[in-house]
Design an enzyme around this catalytic site. Structure first.
Site, short mmCIF file in Angstrom:
data_model
loop_
_atom_site.label_atom_id
_atom_site.label_comp_id
_atom_site.label_asym_id
_atom_site.label_seq_id
_atom_site.Cartn_x
_atom_site.Cartn_y
_atom_site.Cartn_z
CD GLN A 137 33.77 40.39 39.49
OE1 GLN A 137 34.23 41.45 39.08
NE2 GLN A 137 32.50 40.09 39.40
CG HIS A 141 32.87 37.60 49.15
ND1 HIS A 141 33.23 36.28 48.97
CD2 HIS A 141 33.13 38.22 47.96
CE1 HIS A 141 33.69 36.11 47.73
NE2 HIS A 141 33.64 37.28 47.09
CG HIS A 197 30.00 37.73 44.07
ND1 HIS A 197 30.42 37.77 42.76
CD2 HIS A 197 31.09 37.44 44.82
CE1 HIS A 197 31.71 37.48 42.71
NE2 HIS A 197 32.15 37.30 43.95
CG ASN A 254 37.05 40.21 45.62
OD1 ASN A 254 37.72 41.02 46.27
ND2 ASN A 254 36.90 38.96 46.01
CG ASP A 308 32.16 31.18 48.87
OD1 ASP A 308 32.25 32.27 48.29
OD2 ASP A 308 32.86 30.18 48.57
CB ILE A 309 31.06 26.36 46.80
CG1 ILE A 309 30.88 24.88 46.61
CG2 ILE A 309 32.30 26.86 46.07
CD1 ILE A 309 30.56 24.49 45.17
#
Ligand code: 5GP
Ligand code: ZN
Length: 118
Positions: free
Chosen positions: A92, A100, A98, A85, A30-31
């Site tokens: 979301q 996590h 996606h 989410n 994740d960024i």
């Protein structure tokens, strides 16, 4: 669906820190990590969320990939949280399905934080 950022990640059009890739999935960091480990797993094919007629087999592969990520990241023993989410009330933000995988430090008990927005 070229405007979808995770489709662009899947095609390599946006750089990402890859964790693993197979024929159907890609896992990348994740960024904006919420913990020492925060990896996202996406199907390469675009589905908006959990309710977008996602094939059951693909859902199974996504969740199996979560334990693979934990293994690759060395948090299999210490534990990790798997979060999806799906839709507006879950906040979301990227509308490409996606998962996590978050871990690497102890997290508080519970998982639901309701916002004040109504
Ligand atoms: P959501 O709130 O939709 O469940 O989570 C979306 C996640 O995608 C967020 O944790 C956010 O930091 C991450 N994210 C958004 N844009 C990018 C990006 O371009 N690259 C990566 N690696 N993660 C992103
Ligand atoms: Zn997409």
């Amino acid at each position: 669906m070229s405007e979808c950022i995770f489709c662009m990640v899947a095609k390599g059009e946006i750089p990402s820190k890859m964790v693993f890739e197979d024929d159907e999935l890609i896992a990348f960091d994740d960024i904006a990590p919420q913990g020492p480990v925060h990896t996202l797993i996406i199907p390469k094919q675009h589905y908006a969320n959990m309710s977008d007629d996602v094939p059951e087999e693909l859902l199974g592969r996504l969740f199996a990939a979560a334990s693979r990520v934990a293994q690759l990241k060395g948090i299999e023993e210490s534990g990790y949280r798997v979060i999806v989410n799906s839709g507006a009330d879950a906040s979301q933000t990227v509308h490409h399905l996606h998962i996590h995988v978050i871990g690497g430090k102890p997290m508080s008990h519970g998982m639901v934080n309701f916002s004040d927005r109504s």
